[in-house]
Design a protein around this motif. Structure first.
Motif, PDB file in Angstrom:
ATOM      1  N   ALA A  72       3.869   9.129  46.126  1.00  0.00           N
ATOM      2  CA  ALA A  72       2.665   9.112  46.954  1.00  0.00           C
ATOM      3  C   ALA A  72       2.474  10.449  47.664  1.00  0.00           C
ATOM      4  N   ALA A  73       3.579  11.092  48.033  1.00  0.00           N
ATOM      5  CA  ALA A  73       3.504  12.347  48.780  1.00  0.00           C
ATOM      6  C   ALA A  73       2.709  13.406  48.022  1.00  0.00           C
ATOM      7  N   GLU A  74       2.909  13.488  46.712  1.00  0.00           N
ATOM      8  CA  GLU A  74       2.175  14.505  45.964  1.00  0.00           C
ATOM      9  C   GLU A  74       0.750  14.068  45.651  1.00  0.00           C
ATOM     10  N   ARG A  75       0.476  12.774  45.802  1.00  0.00           N
ATOM     11  CA  ARG A  75      -0.857  12.267  45.485  1.00  0.00           C
ATOM     12  C   ARG A  75      -1.834  12.343  46.660  1.00  0.00           C
ATOM     13  N   ILE A  76      -1.321  12.507  47.874  1.00  0.00           N
ATOM     14  CA  ILE A  76      -2.235  12.538  49.020  1.00  0.00           C
ATOM     15  C   ILE A  76      -2.647  13.961  49.399  1.00  0.00           C
ATOM     16  N   GLY A  77      -2.181  14.932  48.641  1.00  0.00           N
ATOM     17  CA  GLY A  77      -2.665  16.298  48.772  1.00  0.00           C
ATOM     18  C   GLY A  77      -2.470  16.898  50.148  1.00  0.00           C
ATOM     19  N   ASP A  78      -3.568  17.497  50.661  1.00  0.00           N
ATOM     20  CA  ASP A  78      -3.441  18.219  51.927  1.00  0.00           C
ATOM     21  C   ASP A  78      -3.394  17.301  53.139  1.00  0.00           C
ATOM     22  N   PRO A  92      12.383   9.795  43.615  1.00  0.00           N
ATOM     23  CA  PRO A  92      11.859   9.586  42.261  1.00  0.00           C
ATOM     24  C   PRO A  92      12.264  10.711  41.315  1.00  0.00           C
ATOM     25  N   VAL A  93      12.540  10.331  40.090  1.00  0.00           N
ATOM     26  CA  VAL A  93      12.817  11.279  39.012  1.00  0.00           C
ATOM     27  C   VAL A  93      11.830  10.957  37.895  1.00  0.00           C
ATOM     28  N   ASP A  94      11.074  11.943  37.462  1.00  0.00           N
ATOM     29  CA  ASP A  94      10.047  11.702  36.446  1.00  0.00           C
ATOM     30  C   ASP A  94      10.634  11.025  35.211  1.00  0.00           C
ATOM     31  N   GLY A  95      10.051   9.871  34.852  1.00  0.00           N
ATOM     32  CA  GLY A  95      10.496   9.133  33.678  1.00  0.00           C
ATOM     33  C   GLY A  95      11.664   8.200  33.919  1.00  0.00           C
ATOM     34  N   GLU A  96      12.224   8.228  35.131  1.00  0.00           N
ATOM     35  CA  GLU A  96      13.357   7.360  35.461  1.00  0.00           C
ATOM     36  C   GLU A  96      12.910   6.250  36.415  1.00  0.00           C
ATOM     37  N   SER A  97      13.536   5.104  36.298  1.00  0.00           N
ATOM     38  CA  SER A  97      13.287   3.988  37.219  1.00  0.00           C
ATOM     39  C   SER A  97      14.425   3.895  38.233  1.00  0.00           C
ATOM     40  N   PHE A  98      14.256   3.020  39.205  1.00  0.00           N
ATOM     41  CA  PHE A  98      15.330   2.736  40.157  1.00  0.00           C
ATOM     42  C   PHE A  98      16.598   2.344  39.408  1.00  0.00           C
ATOM     43  N   LEU A  99      16.455   1.475  38.412  1.00  0.00           N
ATOM     44  CA  LEU A  99      17.622   0.970  37.692  1.00  0.00           C
ATOM     45  C   LEU A  99      18.222   2.013  36.752  1.00  0.00           C
ATOM     46  N   SER A 100      17.389   2.747  36.035  1.00  0.00           N
ATOM     47  CA  SER A 100      17.938   3.720  35.086  1.00  0.00           C
ATOM     48  C   SER A 100      18.650   4.865  35.796  1.00  0.00           C
ATOM     49  N   ALA A 101      18.234   5.136  37.039  1.00  0.00           N
ATOM     50  CA  ALA A 101      18.870   6.209  37.809  1.00  0.00           C
ATOM     51  C   ALA A 101      20.100   5.723  38.568  1.00  0.00           C
ATOM     52  N   TRP A 102      20.427   4.430  38.443  1.00  0.00           N
ATOM     53  CA  TRP A 102      21.583   3.858  39.137  1.00  0.00           C
ATOM     54  C   TRP A 102      22.446   3.088  38.127  1.00  0.00           C
ATOM     55  N   PRO A 103      23.061   3.790  37.170  1.00  0.00           N
ATOM     56  CA  PRO A 103      23.790   3.112  36.097  1.00  0.00           C
ATOM     57  C   PRO A 103      24.929   2.232  36.592  1.00  0.00           C
ATOM     58  N   GLU A 111      10.131  -0.084  36.366  1.00  0.00           N
ATOM     59  CA  GLU A 111       9.077   0.842  35.954  1.00  0.00           C
ATOM     60  C   GLU A 111       9.471   2.279  36.290  1.00  0.00           C
ATOM     61  N   PRO A 112       9.228   3.226  35.380  1.00  0.00           N
ATOM     62  CA  PRO A 112       9.604   4.619  35.635  1.00  0.00           C
ATOM     63  C   PRO A 112       8.660   5.319  36.602  1.00  0.00           C
ATOM     64  N   ALA A 113       9.197   6.289  37.319  1.00  0.00           N
ATOM     65  CA  ALA A 113       8.396   7.121  38.205  1.00  0.00           C
ATOM     66  C   ALA A 113       7.621   8.154  37.390  1.00  0.00           C
ATOM     67  N   VAL A 114       6.506   8.592  37.943  1.00  0.00           N
ATOM     68  CA  VAL A 114       5.684   9.633  37.312  1.00  0.00           C
ATOM     69  C   VAL A 114       5.406  10.722  38.337  1.00  0.00           C
ATOM     70  N   LEU A 115       5.900  11.917  38.071  1.00  0.00           N
ATOM     71  CA  LEU A 115       5.701  13.055  38.969  1.00  0.00           C
ATOM     72  C   LEU A 115       4.935  14.158  38.242  1.00  0.00           C
ATOM     73  N   ALA A 116       3.934  14.707  38.928  1.00  0.00           N
ATOM     74  CA  ALA A 116       3.150  15.779  38.334  1.00  0.00           C
ATOM     75  C   ALA A 116       3.858  17.125  38.442  1.00  0.00           C
ATOM     76  N   ARG A 117       4.713  17.269  39.459  1.00  0.00           N
ATOM     77  CA  ARG A 117       5.408  18.539  39.672  1.00  0.00           C
ATOM     78  C   ARG A 117       6.726  18.272  40.410  1.00  0.00           C
ATOM     79  N   PRO A 118       7.617  19.229  40.447  1.00  0.00           N
ATOM     80  CA  PRO A 118       8.925  19.010  41.082  1.00  0.00           C
ATOM     81  C   PRO A 118       8.817  18.685  42.565  1.00  0.00           C
ATOM     82  N   LEU A 119       9.627  17.737  43.011  1.00  0.00           N
ATOM     83  CA  LEU A 119       9.625  17.344  44.423  1.00  0.00           C
ATOM     84  C   LEU A 119      10.144  18.445  45.340  1.00  0.00           C
ATOM     85  N   GLY A 120      10.897  19.359  44.797  1.00  0.00           N
ATOM     86  CA  GLY A 120      11.494  20.409  45.613  1.00  0.00           C
ATOM     87  C   GLY A 120      10.478  21.294  46.311  1.00  0.00           C
TER      88      GLY A 120
END
Length: 234
Positions: free
Chosen positions: A83-89, A102-113, A165-174
């Protein structure tokens, strides 16, 4: 005036922030605790992980908030980060409270093996929901018996689709201005992707000597840290 939007993690709703919100408002800021779809007072509302992202974006837009500090605790760090990257300025800062990121393409479960089998077993036994924790599960996290009882009584089953469900990020969170709060009774250091993100010049680490639910165990101290991010301060 900063507008704080507070989102609690698995099993919880807006009520989890009841002792934090007054502290933020007393300092002259807006504070908006949000219940995600399918939880607490929104129990029964169908929800996936993308639903939760839209819950947060929709609340910011509905209230026409600006100078927003998004706060995501535990699981909620995943939808909050998107949401942080989606609300812009409208965004001033993001605070991750002992949370997943969030990691692009990863879900809560897939990122916690290491935890996936446990969560999936709970979902299989509870009609697709992750069952809330018991009192015994909450021990060792700096909570009083009264706080544990409140946590357990208020928790509701967590919708499984939000975890798969996997996360979708348009750009790096960093690149986002962010603070990561590490609660030391739940592990000494941020794990995985959060540790990598903290190498960014835009991210800061703050430690709290308490457990995984500081909104219960140390609400005033948590509010003090959040207030330090008012206006997007780093």
């Amino acid at each position: 005036m900063t507008e704080f939007v507070l989102v609690a993690g698995a099993w919880l709703g807006s009520w989890a922030w009841d002792e934090v919100v007054p502290e933020l408002r007393a300092a002259g800021h807006g504070a908006h605790a949000l219940t995600l779809s399918g939880l607490a007072d929104k129990r029964g509302v169908p929800a996936g992980q993308r639903t939760h992202v839209q819950d947060i974006v929709g609340e910011v837009e509905r209230l026409e908030l600006r100078d927003v500090v998004l706060v995501g605790h535990s699981y909620a760090g995943i939808p909050v980060g998107q949401a942080a990257e989606r609300i812009g300025d409208r965004l001033a800062h993001v605070v991750f409270v002992d949370s997943n990121v969030p990691v692009d393409g990863e879900s809560f479960l897939s990122a916690w093996p290491s935890g996936r089998a446990m969560v999936e077993a709970s979902m299989a036994a509870n009609d697709g929901f992750w069952a809330p924790l018991t009192e015994a599960d909450c021990e060792g996290q700096g909570l009083t018996d009264e706080q544990i009882a409140r946590f357990v009584a208020g928790s509701t089953p967590h919708p499984g689709a939000t975890l798969s469900e996997p996360a979708v990020l348009a750009r790096p969170l960093g690149g986002l201005p962010a603070t990561y709060i590490k609660c030391l009774l739940d592990g000494d250091e941020p794990m995985g992707e959060a540790a990598e993100l903290l190498k960014s010049e835009h991210w800061r680490l703050v430690e709290m000597d308490t457990g995984h639910w500081p909104m219960f165990s140390q609400p005033r101290e948590l509010a003090r840290i959040l207030l330090g991010r008012a206006g997007g301060a780093s």
